[in-house]
Scaffold this active site. Structure first.
Site, PDB file in Angstrom:
ATOM      1  N   GLU A 262      -5.965  -7.894   6.217  1.00  0.00           N
ATOM      2  CA  GLU A 262      -5.580  -6.486   6.105  1.00  0.00           C
ATOM      3  C   GLU A 262      -5.150  -5.902   7.455  1.00  0.00           C
ATOM      4  OE1 GLU A 262      -9.146  -5.262   2.937  1.00  0.00           O
ATOM      5  OE2 GLU A 262      -9.010  -4.328   4.899  1.00  0.00           O
ATOM      6  N   SER A 263      -4.141  -5.057   7.407  1.00  0.00           N
ATOM      7  CA  SER A 263      -3.703  -4.203   8.519  1.00  0.00           C
ATOM      8  C   SER A 263      -2.901  -4.923   9.606  1.00  0.00           C
ATOM      9  CB  SER A 263      -4.890  -3.515   9.210  1.00  0.00           C
ATOM     10  OG  SER A 263      -5.656  -2.776   8.311  1.00  0.00           O
TER      11      SER A 263
ATOM     12  N   ASN B 224     -10.286  -6.884   7.913  1.00  0.00           N
ATOM     13  CA  ASN B 224      -9.458  -5.818   8.476  1.00  0.00           C
ATOM     14  C   ASN B 224      -9.243  -6.060   9.967  1.00  0.00           C
ATOM     15  OD1 ASN B 224      -8.017  -3.497   8.890  1.00  0.00           O
ATOM     16  ND2 ASN B 224      -9.632  -2.079   8.237  1.00  0.00           N
TER      17      ASN B 224
ATOM     18  N   LYS C 280      -8.089   2.537  -2.724  1.00  0.00           N
ATOM     19  CA  LYS C 280      -8.370   2.418  -1.291  1.00  0.00           C
ATOM     20  C   LYS C 280      -8.971   3.727  -0.831  1.00  0.00           C
ATOM     21  CE  LYS C 280      -7.326  -0.585   1.949  1.00  0.00           C
ATOM     22  NZ  LYS C 280      -6.371  -0.144   2.897  1.00  0.00           N
TER      23      LYS C 280
ATOM     24  N   GLU D  97       0.796  -1.227   0.000  1.00  0.00           N
ATOM     25  CA  GLU D  97       0.000   0.000   0.000  1.00  0.00           C
ATOM     26  C   GLU D  97       0.832   1.284   0.000  1.00  0.00           C
ATOM     27  OE1 GLU D  97      -3.983   0.136   1.642  1.00  0.00           O
ATOM     28  OE2 GLU D  97      -3.098   1.250   3.316  1.00  0.00           O
TER      29      GLU D  97
ATOM     30  N   LYS E  80       0.800   4.726   1.296  1.00  0.00           N
ATOM     31  CA  LYS E  80       0.087   5.324   2.438  1.00  0.00           C
ATOM     32  C   LYS E  80       0.955   6.396   3.066  1.00  0.00           C
ATOM     33  CE  LYS E  80      -2.369   3.479   6.511  1.00  0.00           C
ATOM     34  NZ  LYS E  80      -2.627   2.243   7.282  1.00  0.00           N
TER      35      LYS E  80
ATOM     36  N   GLU F 289     -14.615  -5.305   2.511  1.00  0.00           N
ATOM     37  CA  GLU F 289     -13.914  -5.321   3.805  1.00  0.00           C
ATOM     38  C   GLU F 289     -14.865  -5.538   4.980  1.00  0.00           C
ATOM     39  OE1 GLU F 289     -10.683  -2.457   4.575  1.00  0.00           O
ATOM     40  OE2 GLU F 289     -11.851  -1.855   6.332  1.00  0.00           O
TER      41      GLU F 289
END
Ligand SMILES: O=P(O)(O)OC[C@@H](O)[C@@H](O)c1c[nH]c2ccccc12
Length: 271
Positions: free
Chosen positions: A216-217, A186, A116, A54, A56, A165
């Site tokens: 995710e994350s 997530n 995103k 990503e 970011k 998500e």
């Protein structure tokens, strides 16, 4: 108002401003002359757990993360490190992203690109498509069931793969019943911004085999990738760890190097 509600309200306001400048018909017209999108499902189902890397700059929980003077350079580094797809945060107020970032990244890399953002209207999906997105994020917590069904349908019709998500079992069941074929679990609760790395392993057993699973994350390194892979992740989506690493290409490569050799032949999933 939760953080999520506040961000969605801001995203809607920004969208309305852009919509006044460029009407929906103009976007629809532009899309007609665009090449087809890249096959994101095929990219994510390559053997072994894949990395979606990503772009970011900042986040509501951490503030500024990294200076990203050229998002296309960063994305090219991710691709050279072996990323299967690149995610570009386009939300401006809290994440410091722009739609120009998405366009620049899509022009530079050959892998599928994820928009995103807090996409809650058809207009935003058309915009994502005109900016070159191949995948678009749909956050169940930000949508009614009817909106989710409509946006998944529209995404499919305009060639976008929706990454749907979820953060808990209720959202997962809703996503599946709305027709999601690619699910992102997530670890971060977008209402409280807290990370719980065990969410993926708890939800994964309830995701059918023919649905693509993305964790995710909160991925901090190879061990987290291995943990998610052991629980059936097809891909991990990683931002902070990669943008704060001195060498983003090496950072992606070392996440991939830790994977065990894939045992099975790739699964086939319809888009
Ligand atoms: O930086 P991290 O912890 O590696 O997380 C990346 C990605 O999962 C995160 O940016 C994210 C997941 N879902 C979102 C929804 C909106 C904004 C951002 C996100």
């Amino acid at each position: 108002m939760s953080v999520l509600d506040e961000i969605v309200a801001g995203a809607r306001a920004d969208m309305r401003r852009r919509e006044r400048e460029t009407g929906l018909e103009v976007l629809i017209h532009r899309v007609r002359s665009m090449p087809p999108t890249r096959d994101a499902v095929a990219a994510l189902l390559r053997p072994g757990v894949q990395v979606i890397a990503e772009v970011k700059r900042r986040s509501p929980s951490k503030g500024a993360l990294a200076d990203v003077p050229d998002p296309a350079d960063l994305a090219a580094a991710y691709e050279s490190g072996g990323a299967a797809a690149v995610s570009v945060l386009t939300e401006g107020r809290r994440f410091g992203g722009t739609q120009a970032d998405l366009r620049a990244v899509r022009d530079r890399v050959g892998v599928p690109v994820l928009c995103k953002d807090f996409l809650v209207t058809p207009y935003q999906l058309w915009e994502a498509r005109t900016c070159g997105a191949d995948l678009a994020l749909l956050i169940v917590a930000a949508l009614s069931r009817g909106e989710l069904v409509d946006l998944i349908g529209l995404a499919g019709r305009i060639g976008l793969t929706p990454l749907v998500e979820v953060h808990d079992r209720r959202e997962l069941d809703l996503a599946l019943s709305a027709g999601a074929r690619v699910i992102g679990v997530n670890a971060r609760d977008l209402r409280t911004l807290r990370i719980d790395r065990s969410v993926f392993e708890r939800l994964a057993p309830h995701i059918p085999d023919d649905v693509v699973k993305v964790a995710e994350s909160g991925v901090r390194g190879p061990d987290d990738v291995l943990g998610h892979a052991a629980h059936g992740a097809d891909a991990v989506l990683v931002g902070e760890h990669l943008v704060t690493h001195g060498s983003p290409a090496d950072a992606v490569a070392s996440l991939l190097a830790a994977r065990p050799a894939p045992l099975s032949v790739p699964r086939r999933v319809s888009r």
